[in-house]
Design a protein around this motif. Structure first.
Motif: not given
Lengths: 471, 471
Positions: A379-391, A429-442
Motif C-alpha cells: 500500500p506504500c508503493q503505487v504506480w500511476l498512469d501519467a496521462e490520467e494523472t497529469p502534473t 489520524a484522519r484530519e491530517r491524512w495526506p491525499l495526492v491530488i491531480s486536476q482536483g481529483e483524489v
C-alpha cells in the motif's frame, strides 16, 4: 530487648534523626530508647488541635525532650477544617498533615531519617483494616519498617523501629524506666474505624483463635517476601517491555502483554496508571479488569476511555496507555505537517510529520515488470498512469465533501470520509491524512488506496511511481 | 444467570460428571442446573451419621435424583469415630471421608469430573478462616473453581461451578424453580468454627464496612493471579536449580539459593519439604525461617535437624535437604568400598567409592622443589618420607582405638575418632573414611592430614607421593 532491636533496625551513624513524638507510650519509648543509645535525635510534635488537652500535651512533649537534652520543634494545623475541605476522614486528614509536617521539619533541620513509633499491634490493625477495605497484596503486608522513596520524600526514609515489638512490651519498658506517657483518651472510644478494630474486632478474633495477632503479623512477613518477588518482576517488565514511553503515553506489544500471567498484567496496568496519573490513587480491581478484558478482546472501536482520564488504544499490534491529552496515534501515522496544500514535484519528495516522506518519480513504462504494478502489493508503493494523472500533483488534507473512486470498485465513488472509516484509519489520524491530488481529483490516499482512474492499463505509456516511507 | 455460569465453568461433553449432593440449596441447585442442561450426571450422597435425620435426608436425595432420572449412589462412615481415632475435628474428619467417598465413587462409576456446590459465601468464609489460621498467599486465595491434581486424585478434577455465585442467588434459583432443599439445622448453630465465622464474624464485618464480602472475594481473585506468577517462578527454579535430586535428598548451590529474594527462598524450602515428606503438612513459618536462617549463616556443626524428619546439611558449596534416612554426604566424600583392608601398591592406585581414587608413586628427592611439599598446600596431595613409611602401604577403615599424630602438633597423638570430629568430617562419612597405614601406624587420613612421623625433612632421601582425586 527493645534497645537491641532499635540498634538492629537503625544502624548507628552521625546522621540526625527526626522522631515524631505524640507523647504516647510508643513514641515516648522510642524517644527514650534513642536518647539512651545516644543517637543524634530531634523531636517533632504535631498538634492536631482536636482535643482541649492538645496544648498541654505539646508542653508535656517539650518536657520529655528537654529532660533528655534533645531539641524539639512544634507544629500544628486545623485538622477538622482540612478534613472537611478535602472530604477526608479526620484520621486520614490528621495522618496527611502530620507526615507533611514531619518531613518538612526533617528537611529544614537537615535530618536524614524520620522515625515513628508504630508497633506490632498497630501493624496487625492496619492489616485487618486493609483486608476489610479489600486490599491487594501490598496492603496485606502492612507497614514497612523502612520505606524509601515514600509518599513524602524521595531522599529521607521513613523508619519504624518498633514495628515488630508488641504493645505490652512497650508498656513494660515504660514502666521499667518510669516513663509517664500521655494516654490519648480518644483511643479508647470506638468512634474511629481503627479503634473499633483495636478494641472490638481483634479481641473477638483472639477469642475465636488465640494467637491470631502473632499469626497475622507473620502472614504480613511472608506476604512481604512474596510482594518483593512480584515487584522485582514488574520492575523488570517495566524496564523491558515498553516500545515507546513519553511523559503522557506508553506503548506495548499487545501479544507480549497477553502472554503474561494475569497477576503480572494487573500489576503492569496498575503501574501504567500510576505513571500516567500519579495523583489518581483509586485504581480499583474493576478498572484494572476492564483494561485487561479490553486488551484480551479489543472491541470494534479499538479505543476505550478508562477511569482517571486514561485511554487505552490499539494501533496495529500495539496497545497504548495514554493520558486523554496525549496525541498518541499521530506519532505512528503519516500526517501532513500543517493544513495548507503543497506541491508534490515529480521527480521530488515532500517531508511529512514524524519521519514520514512521500517520494515521486517518473518510470519508463517500457521494460517494466507489470506484475507488482498491477497487483499493487504494497500500500506504500503505487504506480500511476501519467496521462490520467497529469502534473502538477498536489498534497493536501481532506476537505468536506471529498469523494474518491477506490481501485477495485469498478469506478464507483464514495466519500473519502467513509472510505477512511472503512479502512479503520483511527479518528485522530484522519484530519491530517495526506491525499495526492491531480486536476482536483483524489488519486491516492497515501499508504492506503489508489484511485480507479489512476491505475495502470495495457494502454499506459508513461508511469509515475509514488512511495510513502518512514525513516 | 446460574445456568449460563455453569456452562461457562463446565464445558459440555459426553464425559460423566459425579456430583456430590447433600440435599442443601447449593448442591440441589447445582444438580437441578446440570440436569436441566442435560449434562450426563450421577449423584453421590455421603451419610455422615451425625444427626438423627441423616437417613431421611439420604432418602430425600435419592428422590431428588430419581425425579430427574439421574442415577444415585450412597455411602457413609462413622465420622465421629474417625475423628476420634485420628485426633481431628468433626468438620475435618467429615470433609476427608466425604471426599474420599466421592472420588472412589467417581473411579468406580468411570466419572471424569467431580463437582461440588461451594458458593461465593463459602469462599469468603474459607478465606477468613485461613486468615485467622495465619495462612500464606495460597490460603488467602481460597478454593479454586478447578483443581487438578487435587488431594484425592491426579486424573479426576474437582470442579466448583457455583464458586462465584452468592448464596442469595442460589436461594432465589431454588425458589424460582420450586426446589425444596434440605436445611441442615446444625448450620445454624455456632458450635463449629465455620458457623461462627458465617453467623457472627461476617455480619459484624459487614457492619464495619458494608460490601466486605464482595471485597474479600475480589481480593482472592487478585491474589490468585499473584500466586500463579509466584508458583510459575518456583516451578522453574525447581526444575533448574537442584544439582542433585534423588528420592530422599536434594542438593542446591548455596550461593544461588542465597541470591534469591526471600519469598522465593521460602517457597523453595516449602517445596523441598513437600518433596521429601509429602505427608508432613505442617510446614510452619517457623520451620521455614529456621531453614532460611541456617542457610544464611550455617553454624559450626554444618548440619541441622528440622521438623518432619528433614535434615539440612552443608557440604562444600552445596546445601542438601535430606530425609533422615538418606545417605547424603557419602556421595561426595571418599569412602572405602568395603570394610576389608587392601594393599596400596607403590607405584599403583586403588579405586574407592563414588569415583574417588588414591594414587601412590615414588618421587626422586633430588631436584624436587621442596616448597609445595613442605607447605603441604593441598590436602589431597601429600609427600611422605619413604624411609619413615616403609612399604607395603595398606588402606583400611578406622578401628576402635586408632590413634594418630597429626602433622603440626609436634608429634602429640590423639584418637583418630576425635581428630575426625575436629575436622568436621560428617558423622556418616567417618565409618568408611580411607586411612593409609604403614607398619600398623596411620600415616595419612586421606584428603585430610599427614602424620607427623611421615613428614619430609632435610634428611629425606626417598619420597612417596600420594594423591587422592575424584574423576
Amino acid at each position: 530487648m527493645i534497645l537491641g532491636h532499635i540498634k538492629q533496625i537503625l544502624p548507628k551513624s552521625n546522621q540526625k534523626i527526626l522522631i515524631g513524638v505524640s507523647g504516647g507510650p510508643d513514641s515516648l519509648c522510642l524517644l527514650d530508647g534513642l536518647a539512651r543509645l545516644q543517637y543524634p535525635v530531634v523531636v517533632a510534635h504535631f498538634n492536631h488541635h482536636l482535643r482541649p488537652e492538645a496544648d498541654d500535651e505539646a508542653q508535656r512533649v517539650g518536657e520529655m525532650a528537654a529532660s533528655r537534652g534533645v531539641p524539639a520543634s512544634f507544629g500544628g494545623k486545623d485538622v477538622k477544617h482540612y478534613a472537611h475541605e478535602n472530604s477526608l476522614s479526620i484520621e486520614e486528614a490528621a495522618r496527611i498533615l502530620r507526615y507533611q509536617f514531619l518531613f518538612a521539619e526533617a528537611q529544614t533541620l537537615n535530618a536524614k531519617v524520620v522515625v515513628v513509633g508504630h508497633n506490632a499491634n498497630d501493624q496487625v490493625e492496619t492489616i485487618l483494616m486493609n483486608i476489610l477495605r479489600g486490599s491487594g497484596l501490598a496492603g496485606l503486608t502492612g507497614m514497612s519498617s523502612y520505606t524509601l522513596p515514600n509518599q513524602w520524600s524521595t531522599s529521607i526514609p521513613l523508619v519504624r523501629p518498633l514495628l515488630s515489638i508488641w504493645r505490652e512490651d512497650i508498656l513494660a519498658y515504660c514502666q521499667k524506666h518510669r516513663l509517664t506517657p500521655i494516654y490519648d483518651h480518644s483511643n479508647a472510644e470506638t468512634t474511629y474505624f481503627r479503634n473499633r478494630v483495636r478494641h472490638e474486632l481483634i479481641p473477638l478474633l483472639e477469642e475465636y483463635r488465640p494467637g491470631v495477632r502473632q499469626r497475622l503479623w507473620q502472614m504480613a512477613c511472608v506476604l512481604d517476601g512474596d510482594q518483593e518477588v512480584l515487584e522485582q518482576q514488574v520492575e523488570k517488565l517495566w524496564e523491558d517491555l515498553p516500545l515507546e514511553r513519553t511523559s503522557n503515553y506508553l506503548a506495548f506489544e499487545i501479544e507480549k502483554i497477553l502472554s503474561l500471567p494475569k497477576g503480572l498484567q494487573r500489576r503492569l496496568i496498575r503501574r501504567a496508571f500510576h505513571y500516567l496519573r500519579p495523583d489518581f490513587t483509586e485504581v480499583s480491581f474493576q478498572i484494572i479488569e476492564q483494561a485487561r478484558q479490553f486488551m484480551a478482546s479489543p472491541p470494534q472501536g479499538k479505543e476505550a476511555n478508562l477511569a482517571g482520564r486514561v485511554r487505552i488504544i490499539f494501533i496495529g499490534e500495539r496497545v497504548y496507555f495514554a493520558a486523554w491529552e496525549a496525541n498518541v496515534p499521530l506519532t505512528i501515522w503519516p500526517q501532513m505537517p500543517n493544513k495548507t496544500d503543497c506541491e508534490l514535484p515529480v521527480p521530488g519528495e515532500v517531508l511529512l510529520n514524524n519521519g514520514w516522506r512521500l517520494q515521486a518519480k517518473h518510470v519508463d513504462a517500457q521494460g517494466m515488470a507489470y506484475d507488482p504494478i498491477l497487483h499493487n502489493a504494497s500500500p506504500c508503493q503505487v504506480w500511476l498512469d501519467a496521462e490520467e494523472t497529469p502534473t502538477p500533483l498536489t498534497l493536501r488534507i481532506r476537505r468536506p465533501g471529498d469523494r474518491f473512486s477506490p481501485l477495485g470498485m469498478d469506478g464507483q465513488s464514495m466519500k473519502v470520509a467513509d472510505f477512511m472509516i472503512n479502512e479503520k484509519i483511527p479518528q485522530q489520524a484522519r484530519e491530517r491524512w495526506p491525499l495526492v491530488i491531480s486536476q482536483g481529483e483524489v488519486v491516492w490516499i497515501a499508504g492506503c488506496r489508489l484511485a480507479h482512474a489512476a491505475r495502470i492499463t495495457s494502454r499506459t505509456k508513461k508511469i509515475i511511481s509514488l512511495t510513502l516511507r518512514r525513516d
